[in-house]
Design an enzyme around this catalytic site. Structure first.
Site, PDB file in Angstrom:
ATOM      1  N   GLN A  35     -18.251  -3.466  -8.428  1.00 22.02           N
ATOM      2  CA  GLN A  35     -18.972  -3.606  -7.172  1.00 22.02           C
ATOM      3  C   GLN A  35     -20.009  -2.516  -6.948  1.00 22.02           C
ATOM      4  O   GLN A  35     -19.818  -1.380  -7.373  1.00 22.02           O
ATOM      5  CB  GLN A  35     -17.995  -3.439  -6.023  1.00 22.02           C
TER       6      GLN A  35
ATOM      7  N   THR B 101     -16.257  -0.513 -10.201  1.00 25.46           N
ATOM      8  CA  THR B 101     -17.497  -0.135  -9.525  1.00 25.46           C
ATOM      9  C   THR B 101     -18.687  -0.118 -10.481  1.00 25.46           C
ATOM     10  O   THR B 101     -18.531   0.156 -11.685  1.00 25.46           O
ATOM     11  CB  THR B 101     -17.350   1.242  -8.818  1.00 25.46           C
TER      12      THR B 101
ATOM     13  N   ASP C  77       4.410   2.028  -3.950  1.00 24.66           N
ATOM     14  CA  ASP C  77       3.452   2.691  -4.820  1.00 24.66           C
ATOM     15  C   ASP C  77       3.502   2.031  -6.195  1.00 24.66           C
ATOM     16  O   ASP C  77       4.591   1.713  -6.674  1.00 24.66           O
ATOM     17  CB  ASP C  77       3.910   4.166  -4.923  1.00 24.66           C
TER      18      ASP C  77
ATOM     19  N   TYR D 233     -13.248  10.003 -10.910  1.00 26.49           N
ATOM     20  CA  TYR D 233     -12.863   8.725 -10.309  1.00 26.49           C
ATOM     21  C   TYR D 233     -13.455   7.563 -11.111  1.00 26.49           C
ATOM     22  O   TYR D 233     -12.734   6.636 -11.503  1.00 26.49           O
ATOM     23  CB  TYR D 233     -13.348   8.674  -8.855  1.00 26.49           C
ATOM     24  N   HIS D 234     -14.759   7.602 -11.358  1.00 28.33           N
ATOM     25  CA  HIS D 234     -15.373   6.526 -12.125  1.00 28.33           C
ATOM     26  C   HIS D 234     -14.753   6.436 -13.519  1.00 28.33           C
ATOM     27  O   HIS D 234     -14.533   5.341 -14.041  1.00 28.33           O
ATOM     28  CB  HIS D 234     -16.890   6.738 -12.236  1.00 28.33           C
TER      29      HIS D 234
ATOM     30  N   ASP E  99       0.859  -1.185   0.000  1.00 24.85           N
ATOM     31  CA  ASP E  99       0.000   0.000   0.000  1.00 24.85           C
ATOM     32  C   ASP E  99       0.899   1.240   0.000  1.00 24.85           C
ATOM     33  O   ASP E  99       1.980   1.218   0.587  1.00 24.85           O
ATOM     34  CB  ASP E  99      -0.898   0.015   1.241  1.00 24.85           C
TER      35      ASP E  99
ATOM     36  N   LYS F 185     -11.599   4.443 -13.595  1.00 27.39           N
ATOM     37  CA  LYS F 185     -11.841   2.997 -13.589  1.00 27.39           C
ATOM     38  C   LYS F 185     -12.224   2.503 -14.989  1.00 27.39           C
ATOM     39  O   LYS F 185     -11.873   1.396 -15.395  1.00 27.39           O
ATOM     40  CB  LYS F 185     -12.972   2.651 -12.613  1.00 27.39           C
TER      41      LYS F 185
ATOM     42  N   SER G 217     -18.116  10.541 -12.529  1.00 25.95           N
ATOM     43  CA  SER G 217     -17.089  11.357 -11.857  1.00 25.95           C
ATOM     44  C   SER G 217     -15.741  11.033 -12.495  1.00 25.95           C
ATOM     45  O   SER G 217     -15.609  10.029 -13.212  1.00 25.95           O
ATOM     46  CB  SER G 217     -17.020  11.029 -10.363  1.00 25.95           C
TER      47      SER G 217
ATOM     48  N   TYR H 210     -29.659  13.322  -1.037  1.00 23.15           N
ATOM     49  CA  TYR H 210     -29.392  14.212  -2.156  1.00 23.15           C
ATOM     50  C   TYR H 210     -30.319  13.886  -3.317  1.00 23.15           C
ATOM     51  O   TYR H 210     -30.571  12.717  -3.599  1.00 23.15           O
ATOM     52  CB  TYR H 210     -27.934  14.107  -2.599  1.00 23.15           C
TER      53      TYR H 210
ATOM     54  N   ARG I  83     -23.269   7.295   6.139  1.00 25.29           N
ATOM     55  CA  ARG I  83     -23.669   8.660   6.503  1.00 25.29           C
ATOM     56  C   ARG I  83     -25.051   8.678   7.150  1.00 25.29           C
ATOM     57  O   ARG I  83     -25.266   9.347   8.157  1.00 25.29           O
ATOM     58  CB  ARG I  83     -23.594   9.597   5.293  1.00 25.29           C
TER      59      ARG I  83
END
Lengths: 343, 343
Positions: free
Chosen positions: B208, B144, B74, B181-182, B31, B185, B179, B256, B242
């Site tokens: 996932q 994801t 890394d 991030y998505h 990691d 991926k 996003s 939201y 949350r």
């Protein structure tokens, strides 16, 4: 129109820069000169002599009415990019500023990483800078037909209307690229589509075939100082250029694979015209518009055969070859033949 | 089985590491601790106390028979990555080592760039290192469900059989991520599919749903030292966490949008089981296999309602809440309720 050209020192970027200047637009060209660096790294150079970026801009500005602004910078330098957008306030941004070679991207890990880093992060910086400083500007991004791969269904223009299990949607056309370079362009398009969707940017993504040719109205004004590159090497040389060079050098033409693979081609002049048409007809705010641009569609064997036939004719009529540099003139003649025989 | 776990200090990576060790496999976790760095940057931390990476590995190794190897490095450090692959010769590589937060990737240009650079280039390094040093190993890559977006056609597992204008093909399922991030991926998956296709690597891409839960057989052996994180902040906290935190703190739950948007969920234990099933059933050489993994599918309003109802029951029976730390126990109870009410 205020036109910012990213990658303005490249094979396509430079003729595009001159063409928009010649048409009276306010033109600003930037380039990081990374292609010249890769040329040095590999010890390859164009067959023709290409003046340095600042010299060809100087040559243009000396003799032509409408001047070109230029600057050496990198899309990876976000600060400078923002300064340029703030100062110039472009209405159209033509984005050629990417590592353009598929073979280079496949040569090693370092080169694959450089290609995806340079192209994807540079493009991402551009999207953020546009959102901040010129969200109404029209981004014209150059992609390639190679992004689609060779699917067994008709290739559409970026989007596909699909019916699946009784429901319908319009989705991004599924791509199957053939190199880390092509993948970088696919990643770019996905990032841009997202930026249009969530920030309301407007973009035209132009997926081009292989571009050939070295002659435009502007280049022909002063070939010595304003030429664009003719590459025939294994890094930047495309198949037509390599065939022509092999015929002219009287060495065997190399067709990789069976030669039955069909590819799309277009002349440099047509690339510039396509970009111009896109610039004059901007997409709606938030629209991610995709066009596929090519004028010919042939197998490598057909290209091979056309080059052979043309070379044979020239053998019989050597007077049609002029010097210097003979190959360049030959190339131009070749494309006249090709254009006639294919139309 | 020799199992290399990339991102072995993360919410999923750490329980996966322990589980494979507990099952008797030879486990090596690496990691770069970048999630802990982002936590410091934002001043957010998990609700529970999470021991440093080396301390939790030490705690495991002190009391458990099958030891865990670990190293802080890394994927961007290609040299070290190659040394690890060469030394350890993994048969399975489970790749969680990515910046995991969509909100983080959307917070600024710098964070979008970090996300795509870290994820895409790290993954690209991994592909090249595998090609060079362990081309037979099975890559299990975590993706994801968010990569698919919310299309109007059924979501399939990575691939789509398509008929268009009378011809058929099997294509990568067209994605519409929400996003940067998505998007990272999606880029990763495209790069991996290519590496499988041209180099013959084998990969399982696991898309996932939102993962919830903090209890596994291994964590429960020594919760104090072996816990995985419960994040409820706006960067790493997912919606269930949350809601639970808001109920427990007696503040209004925030939904939201309209709350009718449906999302896929699964428990941490199910994630580990899915990864294990994939590891025990490797794809063919050259195969890019995609599985969608989730056990529940609910709208935010339904989740909201379940959390409210569960909280109400607990109000009536406060004896079911134990300390310390009360919220953690509450959380575990909550998921028992949820699992019962949803099955």
């Amino acid at each position: 129109m205020k036109v910012l050209i990213l990658g303005g020192d490249g094979y396509l970027g430079w003729p595009t820069t001159m063409h928009f200047a010649n048409e009276g637009h306010d033109v600003y060209a930037i380039d990081n000169l990374s292609k010249r660096k890769i040329e040095s790294e590999y010890g390859v150079e164009p067959l023709n002599i290409i003046k340095p970026f600042n010299e060809r801009v100087k040559a243009w500005n000396l003799n032509q009415k409408n001047k070109i602004k230029h600057y050496v910078s990198d899309l990876l330098n976000y600060k400078v990019l923002c300064e340029i957008l703030e100062e110039f306030t472009p209405e159209v941004i033509i984005h050629y500023a990417e590592q353009p070679s598929a073979p280079y991207s496949m040569a090693s890990r370092e080169k694959a990483v450089f290609t995806q880093y340079n192209n994807v992060i540079g493009n991402l910086n551009l999207l953020f800078a546009m959102k901040k400083l010129c969200p109404e500007a029209h981004l014209i991004k150059l992609g390639t037909m190679g992004e689609y791969g060779t699917p067994n269904i008709d290739i559409e223009e970026g989007w596909l209307n699909i019916e699946h299990n009784g429901r319908k949607d319009k989705v991004l056309y599924p791509k199957k690229p053939g190199s880390f370079y092509h993948l970088s362009k696919v990643h770019d398009s996905a990032n841009i589509e997202f930026a249009c969707r969530i920030w309301g940017l407007r973009c035209t993504d132009l997926n081009q075939g292989f571009v050939y040719g070295i002659s435009t109205k502007e280049i022909d004004l002063d070939y010595e100082n304003l030429a664009t590159s003719f590459h025939y090497d294994s890094i930047f040389g495309t198949v037509i250029n390599r065939f022509i060079s092999q015929v002219a050098s009287n060495i065997d033409m190399s067709v990789y694979g069976k030669g039955t693979q069909k590819r799309a081609f277009l002349n440099l002049i047509d690339t510039i015209n396509c970009v111009k048409i896109a610039a004059n007809n901007e997409p709606k705010k938030g629209e991610f518009r995709v066009f596929n641009q090519f004028t010919e569609f042939s197998s490598l064997n057909e290209i091979f055969s056309s080059v052979s036939k043309t070379a044979f004719c020239i053998d019989k009529e050597p007077h049609s070859i002029k010097t210097p540099p003979s190959l360049i003139v030959f190339t131009t003649s070749f494309f006249c033949f090709i254009k006639i025989s294919w139309t």
